[in-house]
Design a protein around this motif. Structure first.
Motif, short mmCIF file in Angstrom:
data_model
loop_
_atom_site.label_atom_id
_atom_site.label_comp_id
_atom_site.label_asym_id
_atom_site.label_seq_id
_atom_site.Cartn_x
_atom_site.Cartn_y
_atom_site.Cartn_z
N ASP A 148 -1.58 -1.36 -3.82
CA ASP A 148 -1.51 -0.77 -5.15
C ASP A 148 -0.30 -1.25 -5.94
O ASP A 148 -0.12 -0.87 -7.07
CB ASP A 148 -1.56 0.76 -5.16
CG ASP A 148 -1.18 1.42 -3.89
OD1 ASP A 148 -0.08 1.18 -3.39
OD2 ASP A 148 -2.01 2.17 -3.39
N ASN A 173 0.22 4.39 -0.86
CA ASN A 173 -0.36 5.70 -0.55
C ASN A 173 -1.13 5.72 0.77
O ASN A 173 -1.85 6.66 1.05
CB ASN A 173 -1.25 6.17 -1.70
CG ASN A 173 -2.44 5.26 -1.92
OD1 ASN A 173 -2.56 4.21 -1.31
ND2 ASN A 173 -3.32 5.66 -2.81
N ASP A 218 -3.78 4.17 1.88
CA ASP A 218 -5.25 4.21 1.89
C ASP A 218 -5.86 2.90 2.37
O ASP A 218 -7.07 2.72 2.36
CB ASP A 218 -5.80 4.59 0.51
CG ASP A 218 -5.55 3.53 -0.55
OD1 ASP A 218 -4.85 2.52 -0.28
OD2 ASP A 218 -6.04 3.72 -1.67
N GLN A 235 -5.12 4.86 -7.92
CA GLN A 235 -5.74 4.62 -6.62
C GLN A 235 -7.24 4.33 -6.69
O GLN A 235 -7.99 4.68 -5.79
CB GLN A 235 -5.49 5.79 -5.65
CG GLN A 235 -4.06 5.94 -5.23
CD GLN A 235 -3.22 6.68 -6.25
OE1 GLN A 235 -3.67 7.66 -6.82
NE2 GLN A 235 -2.02 6.23 -6.49
N ASP A 271 0.87 -1.17 0.00
CA ASP A 271 0.00 0.00 0.00
C ASP A 271 0.91 1.23 0.00
O ASP A 271 1.41 1.63 1.04
CB ASP A 271 -0.90 -0.02 1.24
CG ASP A 271 -1.75 1.22 1.39
OD1 ASP A 271 -1.82 2.04 0.44
OD2 ASP A 271 -2.35 1.39 2.46
#
Length: 82
Positions: free
Chosen positions: A30, A24, A26, A51, A22
């Motif tokens: 990703d 970013n 969130d 995203q 992950d």
């Protein structure tokens, strides 16, 4: 109407995600690196670049030399497990 996505060739028929990241923060992965032939080395790489929770770019490294052999838009016919 959506376009058909290109399917990438992989070294094998299984999928073991070696890493899911992950980037970013969130709470959803990703970046994925997967082993498709059971040798413990990543040969399928996928990226969610916007995203939205869906793979936007897929790369394969069929000879595992560190250089992508194929790069396609979308999941390349190999969606990550939820």
């Amino acid at each position: 109407m959506s376009e058909a996505q290109e399917t990438v060739e992989t070294r094998g028929d299984e999928r073991v995600d070696l890493i899911k990241v992950d980037t970013n923060n969130d709470g959803k992965p990703d970046v994925w690196a997967a082993d498709t032939d059971g040798d413990g080395k990543a040969d399928l790489f996928q990226f969610d670049t916007d995203q939205d929770g869906k793979v936007n770019v897929t790369m394969t490294d069929l000879d595992e030399d560190g250089t992508p052999d194929q790069v396609v838009d979308g999941d390349g016919g190999h969606p990550p497990a939820a």
